[in-house]
Design a protein around this motif. Structure first.
Motif, PDB file in Angstrom:
ATOM      1  N   LEU A  71       0.832  -1.200   0.000  1.00  0.00           N
ATOM      2  CA  LEU A  71       0.000   0.000   0.000  1.00  0.00           C
ATOM      3  C   LEU A  71       0.867   1.250   0.000  1.00  0.00           C
ATOM      4  O   LEU A  71       0.670   2.176  -0.794  1.00  0.00           O
ATOM      5  CB  LEU A  71      -0.915  -0.026   1.224  1.00  0.00           C
ATOM      6  CG  LEU A  71      -1.827   1.168   1.363  1.00  0.00           C
ATOM      7  CD1 LEU A  71      -2.884   1.089   0.297  1.00  0.00           C
ATOM      8  CD2 LEU A  71      -2.472   1.208   2.715  1.00  0.00           C
ATOM      9  N   ILE A  86       1.350   4.262  -2.719  1.00  0.00           N
ATOM     10  CA  ILE A  86       1.115   5.679  -2.393  1.00  0.00           C
ATOM     11  C   ILE A  86       2.347   6.509  -2.745  1.00  0.00           C
ATOM     12  O   ILE A  86       2.236   7.607  -3.295  1.00  0.00           O
ATOM     13  CB  ILE A  86       0.760   5.823  -0.896  1.00  0.00           C
ATOM     14  CG1 ILE A  86      -0.606   5.215  -0.627  1.00  0.00           C
ATOM     15  CG2 ILE A  86       0.736   7.284  -0.497  1.00  0.00           C
ATOM     16  CD1 ILE A  86      -0.947   5.183   0.829  1.00  0.00           C
ATOM     17  N   ARG A 116       2.490   7.177  -6.395  1.00  0.00           N
ATOM     18  CA  ARG A 116       1.527   8.220  -6.763  1.00  0.00           C
ATOM     19  C   ARG A 116       1.996   9.601  -6.320  1.00  0.00           C
ATOM     20  O   ARG A 116       1.810  10.592  -7.030  1.00  0.00           O
ATOM     21  CB  ARG A 116       0.171   7.907  -6.134  1.00  0.00           C
ATOM     22  CG  ARG A 116      -0.614   6.854  -6.871  1.00  0.00           C
ATOM     23  CD  ARG A 116      -0.870   7.332  -8.271  1.00  0.00           C
ATOM     24  NE  ARG A 116      -1.813   6.511  -9.000  1.00  0.00           N
ATOM     25  CZ  ARG A 116      -3.134   6.619  -8.891  1.00  0.00           C
ATOM     26  NH1 ARG A 116      -3.660   7.479  -8.078  1.00  0.00           N
ATOM     27  NH2 ARG A 116      -3.918   5.861  -9.602  1.00  0.00           N
ATOM     28  N   ILE A 117       2.619   9.664  -5.123  1.00  0.00           N
ATOM     29  CA  ILE A 117       3.124  10.957  -4.657  1.00  0.00           C
ATOM     30  C   ILE A 117       4.190  11.466  -5.620  1.00  0.00           C
ATOM     31  O   ILE A 117       4.222  12.654  -5.972  1.00  0.00           O
ATOM     32  CB  ILE A 117       3.689  10.834  -3.229  1.00  0.00           C
ATOM     33  CG1 ILE A 117       2.553  10.700  -2.223  1.00  0.00           C
ATOM     34  CG2 ILE A 117       4.530  12.049  -2.869  1.00  0.00           C
ATOM     35  CD1 ILE A 117       3.019  10.604  -0.814  1.00  0.00           C
ATOM     36  N   ILE A 144      -5.185  -0.682   8.008  1.00  0.00           N
ATOM     37  CA  ILE A 144      -4.839  -0.700   6.579  1.00  0.00           C
ATOM     38  C   ILE A 144      -6.014  -0.184   5.758  1.00  0.00           C
ATOM     39  O   ILE A 144      -5.838   0.604   4.829  1.00  0.00           O
ATOM     40  CB  ILE A 144      -4.433  -2.121   6.137  1.00  0.00           C
ATOM     41  CG1 ILE A 144      -3.132  -2.519   6.816  1.00  0.00           C
ATOM     42  CG2 ILE A 144      -4.243  -2.185   4.643  1.00  0.00           C
ATOM     43  CD1 ILE A 144      -2.702  -3.920   6.527  1.00  0.00           C
ATOM     44  N   TYR A 177      -5.978   3.516   6.061  1.00  0.00           N
ATOM     45  CA  TYR A 177      -4.925   4.179   5.265  1.00  0.00           C
ATOM     46  C   TYR A 177      -5.384   4.322   3.814  1.00  0.00           C
ATOM     47  O   TYR A 177      -5.203   5.370   3.189  1.00  0.00           O
ATOM     48  CB  TYR A 177      -3.625   3.368   5.242  1.00  0.00           C
ATOM     49  CG  TYR A 177      -3.014   3.013   6.568  1.00  0.00           C
ATOM     50  CD1 TYR A 177      -3.155   3.838   7.666  1.00  0.00           C
ATOM     51  CD2 TYR A 177      -2.270   1.849   6.720  1.00  0.00           C
ATOM     52  CE1 TYR A 177      -2.585   3.500   8.869  1.00  0.00           C
ATOM     53  CE2 TYR A 177      -1.699   1.512   7.917  1.00  0.00           C
ATOM     54  CZ  TYR A 177      -1.868   2.324   8.993  1.00  0.00           C
ATOM     55  OH  TYR A 177      -1.315   1.988  10.171  1.00  0.00           O
ATOM     56  N   ALA A 178      -5.969   3.223   3.306  1.00  0.00           N
ATOM     57  CA  ALA A 178      -6.392   3.262   1.911  1.00  0.00           C
ATOM     58  C   ALA A 178      -7.552   4.232   1.729  1.00  0.00           C
ATOM     59  O   ALA A 178      -7.638   4.925   0.718  1.00  0.00           O
ATOM     60  CB  ALA A 178      -6.787   1.868   1.443  1.00  0.00           C
ATOM     61  N   ALA A 213      -6.563   7.873   1.395  1.00  0.00           N
ATOM     62  CA  ALA A 213      -6.024   8.210   0.078  1.00  0.00           C
ATOM     63  C   ALA A 213      -7.046   7.989  -1.013  1.00  0.00           C
ATOM     64  O   ALA A 213      -6.680   7.977  -2.182  1.00  0.00           O
ATOM     65  CB  ALA A 213      -4.785   7.363  -0.195  1.00  0.00           C
ATOM     66  N   THR A 221      -7.159  10.142  -4.193  1.00  0.00           N
ATOM     67  CA  THR A 221      -5.873  10.190  -4.906  1.00  0.00           C
ATOM     68  C   THR A 221      -5.535  11.574  -5.438  1.00  0.00           C
ATOM     69  O   THR A 221      -4.945  11.709  -6.494  1.00  0.00           O
ATOM     70  CB  THR A 221      -5.790   9.167  -6.058  1.00  0.00           C
ATOM     71  OG1 THR A 221      -6.835   9.444  -6.988  1.00  0.00           O
ATOM     72  CG2 THR A 221      -5.901   7.755  -5.557  1.00  0.00           C
ATOM     73  N   LEU A 240      -2.935  11.995  -0.816  1.00  0.00           N
ATOM     74  CA  LEU A 240      -1.841  11.033  -0.807  1.00  0.00           C
ATOM     75  C   LEU A 240      -0.815  11.400   0.250  1.00  0.00           C
ATOM     76  O   LEU A 240      -0.314  10.541   0.980  1.00  0.00           O
ATOM     77  CB  LEU A 240      -1.187  10.988  -2.185  1.00  0.00           C
ATOM     78  CG  LEU A 240      -2.036  10.365  -3.271  1.00  0.00           C
ATOM     79  CD1 LEU A 240      -1.444  10.653  -4.618  1.00  0.00           C
ATOM     80  CD2 LEU A 240      -2.127   8.877  -3.049  1.00  0.00           C
ATOM     81  N   GLU A 241      -0.535  12.694   0.342  1.00  0.00           N
ATOM     82  CA  GLU A 241       0.453  13.133   1.331  1.00  0.00           C
ATOM     83  C   GLU A 241      -0.019  12.796   2.739  1.00  0.00           C
ATOM     84  O   GLU A 241       0.724  12.237   3.557  1.00  0.00           O
ATOM     85  CB  GLU A 241       0.660  14.640   1.172  1.00  0.00           C
ATOM     86  CG  GLU A 241       1.741  15.194   2.058  1.00  0.00           C
ATOM     87  CD  GLU A 241       1.753  16.707   2.017  1.00  0.00           C
ATOM     88  OE1 GLU A 241       1.293  17.287   1.026  1.00  0.00           O
ATOM     89  OE2 GLU A 241       2.222  17.292   3.002  1.00  0.00           O
ATOM     90  N   SER A 248      -2.195  10.557   3.596  1.00  0.00           N
ATOM     91  CA  SER A 248      -2.245   9.110   3.799  1.00  0.00           C
ATOM     92  C   SER A 248      -0.856   8.556   4.050  1.00  0.00           C
ATOM     93  O   SER A 248      -0.679   7.654   4.875  1.00  0.00           O
ATOM     94  CB  SER A 248      -2.865   8.451   2.582  1.00  0.00           C
ATOM     95  OG  SER A 248      -2.785   7.071   2.706  1.00  0.00           O
ATOM     96  N   PHE A 249       0.154   9.103   3.356  1.00  0.00           N
ATOM     97  CA  PHE A 249       1.519   8.618   3.574  1.00  0.00           C
ATOM     98  C   PHE A 249       1.947   8.876   5.013  1.00  0.00           C
ATOM     99  O   PHE A 249       2.446   7.997   5.704  1.00  0.00           O
ATOM    100  CB  PHE A 249       2.482   9.296   2.602  1.00  0.00           C
ATOM    101  CG  PHE A 249       3.849   8.706   2.634  1.00  0.00           C
ATOM    102  CD1 PHE A 249       4.124   7.551   1.938  1.00  0.00           C
ATOM    103  CD2 PHE A 249       4.852   9.276   3.381  1.00  0.00           C
ATOM    104  CE1 PHE A 249       5.374   6.984   1.984  1.00  0.00           C
ATOM    105  CE2 PHE A 249       6.106   8.713   3.433  1.00  0.00           C
ATOM    106  CZ  PHE A 249       6.359   7.568   2.728  1.00  0.00           C
ATOM    107  N   THR A 279       0.059   6.575   7.283  1.00  0.00           N
ATOM    108  CA  THR A 279       0.529   5.192   7.215  1.00  0.00           C
ATOM    109  C   THR A 279       1.817   5.016   8.001  1.00  0.00           C
ATOM    110  O   THR A 279       1.974   4.051   8.755  1.00  0.00           O
ATOM    111  CB  THR A 279       0.759   4.788   5.754  1.00  0.00           C
ATOM    112  OG1 THR A 279      -0.366   5.166   5.006  1.00  0.00           O
ATOM    113  CG2 THR A 279       0.977   3.320   5.632  1.00  0.00           C
TER     114      THR A 279
END
Lengths: 112, 502, 141
Positions: free
Chosen positions: A87, A91, A94-95, B146, B149-150, B153, B156, B161-162, B164-165, B168
């Protein structure tokens, strides 16, 4: 005992990677190292001297065997970390697509 | 069918829903919508039924042995007052969020995927609550994490995304700490069943292990619950997710993964000590003040709510840290109230975003003329969270403040009062900039949100008003049974073992 | 990829797949089981994808089929677990356990291993495929 301490050192290396590195991929590697160190520690905890795997065989008697439960736990934890790594890597890709960089100091649109 | 058989259903139903949607959601039209509503209403019904079931059980504990293996050998699932209370909180919010998402998720492309992840998250949360096995708790915690987290994001976009990163990474570090703690406990006690572990830890003394493990768990669960030194990921994650997911994250996820798991392990397995209670109290009051001050300066609707979550979770932790019956009762009551009104507030923010396409407080204004339902429900939730008398938040905050004074911690009580006043101030700001004032020209055309979204918001607002009745003697056992489990401490072991062998 | 890699891959990919299936089926008798065998099965597809490019692998298993099979694997596992209710308990092993050390023994464990093998094998392949496709669309842009 020294093996256990080495595991903890590995764990600390993982944390260092997560906290100190600026590249997304290196952070992910740090996460992976943390996970592996715990798995290693878990399997070592279950080890008994001169033990063998806890699998019955037709021909021989088992006199001493290692603790099988930590191995099952380590396997589960490997599966979980596999899911998280897949996962987080997707990500990260994509970033990279959106920001054009892997440097976390340049990825900061969210603040406040 | 025996009564205990409902316990595994809390995990089976959402898992079945998730995989059925993944398999058939694309091919059959509207399949995912129907089945998600069916399964979440079924779960809500079962969790309400579990209360009735517990009332007629002598030990107030039901144990299900998975695969027929008796504890401590097999995995057991435990339903006691606390689990039942948390199940109701989770499934109540999940039901309304699922109904809300039917309309709200229209603007995203892939509804079946969303509902798959949503159902997986619910199954993880329910699993954390009903499980009686410490490693199983970790596994379910990871499933829920998990999925979340998905879901953060899901859009997208770059910001999502930032966020979510970040989420995570922090979440995984927290899980690693928790897992390391579990490994140490296993190495010491040679068992994974929580009840058996509690009795082993009681009989087998160790000087250095328990404090070390407590620190690991405290760090891990504080990261999951976003208490103040560990709160950095929360505002990003909760403000970037789709609004219905923010409601789930703020409303139940951090409470289940952070607070509930911490309560269960610290109170029932390790047996809490005075030092740990003091740390919890300190972290709680620090969270109250810091979260409120940070929320004050936000201009993004959801980011303000996210900081407010940090502050309100502080109240729960402060109440738990007091360790007195009144404090724990107040904490659990505030947990219930907060999950209702914070979900409602996030759903309101989603409604504003849906209709006006902006979350910036400086751009909105005067929406009370075009969105009456959102305005009224938001007003109720805001008054409730700031502790204005007839609403639910007032009672729980009052109980926590009373408990502080009763225990002699006047300073912490003062923190709670100041936090409440600050909360009132920043929710006044929210009301003023979003709903009151001049309506701008570009918002003249917008309409109220679809009826499914209105339905969820109105129901949650009604619960906000009615939750005060939980203090009535007829309904009090709902909260009392939950706080009894925590007050009983390591008696949990005896109760579970007794119920399992019966 | 070079000719050597392609030739070797063509020779061993079937063996890798068979070995994976062997590990899955003998999970209740020897080390291994659903997850390890599933990983090996997935690796055989990944090997093919690395040697011949993703198009060949996708021709064998399309993305839709992959995601469907993954859900079916999970549902099968859950169904086997629910089947235990017939005997009175979730996850109860209701089939006859047979004689030890025979292939057809251990009741539902072998079925669970097969469903986990499907789920993991296809799931890992799908993850790899998704990452490759992500990379490919980026290159095209």
């Amino acid at each position: 005992m020294s093996l256990y301490i080495l595991c903890m050192i590995l764990f600390c290396i993982g944390i260092y990677g997560v906290l100190r590195k600026r590249n997304l991929v290196k952070i992910i590697i740090g996460l992976a190292i943390m996970g592996y160190s715990i798995n290693l520690f878990l399997v070592l905890l279950g080890y008994r001297f001169h033990g063998r795997a806890a699998i019955e065989a037709e021909t021989q008697d088992i006199l001493s065997m290692v603790d099988p439960l930590p191995q099952a736990m380590a396997l589960t934890s490997i599966v979980i970390s596999l899911g998280i790594l897949a996962l987080v890597i997707s990500i990260a890709i994509r970033i990279y697509e959106k920001y054009g960089t892997f440097d976390i100091t340049k990825i900061k649109r969210l603040k406040g | 069918m025996k009564d205990v058989n409902i316990i595994p259903l809390f995990v089976i139903i959402p898992l079945l829903t998730a995989f059925l949607i993944a398999l058939l959601g694309k091919t059959i039209k509207n399949f995912s919508e129907k089945i998600i509503v069916a399964s979440s209403s079924l779960l809500l019904a079962f969790s309400l039924y579990s209360q009735i079931l517990l009332r007629h059980t002598p030990l107030k504990t039901l144990v299900y042995n998975v695969g027929g293996w008796l504890p401590p050998f097999g995995i057991s699932m435990v339903l006691d007052g606390l689990s039942s209370f948390m199940l109701i909180v989770v499934n109540l919010i999940a039901f309304f969020v699922a109904v809300y998402s039917l309309s709200y998720m229209e603007k995203y492309t892939d509804k079946p995927k969303f509902f798959t992840l949503f159902a997986l998250m619910v199954s993880g949360l329910n699993g954390v609550i009903v499980t009686g096995d410490i490693f199983n708790l970790f596994v379910f915690l990871e499933i829920a994490s998990i999925a979340s987290y998905a879901l953060v994001a899901f859009g997208t976009q770059a910001e999502e995304l930032e966020a979510s990163f970040k989420y995570t990474i922090m979440g995984t570090v927290a899980s690693s700490f928790i897992f390391l703690g579990i490994v140490f406990l296993y190495g010491f006690a040679s068992t994974l069943n929580m009840a058996h572990m509690a009795s082993v830890l009681n009989s087998k003394l160790s000087i250095w292990l328990l404090p070390f493990v407590s620190v690991l768990f405290l760090a891990g669960f504080s990261l999951k619950a976003a208490m103040v030194p560990f709160h950095g990921w929360l505002p990003d994650a909760h403000s970037s997710a789709p609004a219905s997911i923010s409601a789930m994250l703020s409303g139940v996820l951090i409470k289940t993964l952070g607070i509930y798991a911490m309560m269960r392990i610290f109170f029932n397995v390790l047996g809490i000590t005075q030092a740990q209670l003091s740390i919890l109290m300190f972290l709680g009051s620090l969270s109250i003040i810091t979260g409120a001050i940070l929320a004050f300066s936000q201009w993004d609707f959801k980011r303000l709510l996210a900081y407010s979550t940090i502050s309100q979770v502080g109240y729960i932790v402060l109440g738990l840290g007091l360790g007195t019956p009144l404090g724990i009762f107040g904490a659990l009551f505030h947990l219930f109230n907060h999950s209702v009104f914070k979900s409602l507030l996030f759903l309101n923010s989603g409604a504003v975003d849906y209709a006006a396409s902006t979350r910036d407080l400086r751009e909105t204004g005067g929406l009370n003329k075009v969105m009456p339902v959102t305005t009224k429900t938001n007003f109720i939730a805001s008054m409730s969270i700031s502790g204005i008398p007839p609403f639910s938040g007032f009672f729980s905050k009052l109980i926590i403040i009373f408990a502080c004074i009763q225990k002699g911690h006047i300073g912490y009580g003062l923190c709670a009062v100041i936090g409440s006043i600050l909360t009132l101030i920043y929710f006044m700001k929210l009301q003023k900039f979003v709903f009151l004032g001049e309506l701008k020209d570009k918002f003249k055309q917008i309409a109220e949100v679809p009826y499914l979204m209105r339905f969820s918001m109105i129901c949650l607002a009604a619960i906000c008003i009615l939750a005060g009745f939980l203090l009535l003697p007829a309904l009090r056992p709902f909260l009392d049974r939950a706080s009894d489990v925590l007050l009983g401490g390591t008696n949990y072991a005896a109760a579970v073992m007794g119920a399992a062998l019966r | 990829m070079s000719l050597i890699v392609k030739t070797i891959t063509r020779l061993i990919v079937g063996l890798v797949l068979l070995f994976g299936i062997y590990i899955v089926l003998h999970g209740h008798l020897s080390p291994g089981g659903g997850f390890s065998g599933g990983v090996i099965v997935a690796l055989s597809f990944v090997l093919m994808m690395l040697a011949f490019g993703e198009d060949v692998a996708v021709a064998k298993i399309s993305r839709n089929l992959a995601s469907n099979l993954e859900s079916i694997g999970a549902l099968m596992f859950l169904f086997i677990a629910i089947l235990g209710f017939l005997g009175g308990s979730f996850f109860l092993n209701i089939l006859s356990t047979g004689t030890p050390f025979k292939l057809f023994s251990a009741g539902t464990i072998i079925l669970s291993n097969i469903s986990i093998g499907i789920k993991v094998g296809i799931g890992l392949f799908a993850i790899f495929l998704a990452l490759v496709i992500l990379e490919k669309t980026k290159r095209e842009r």
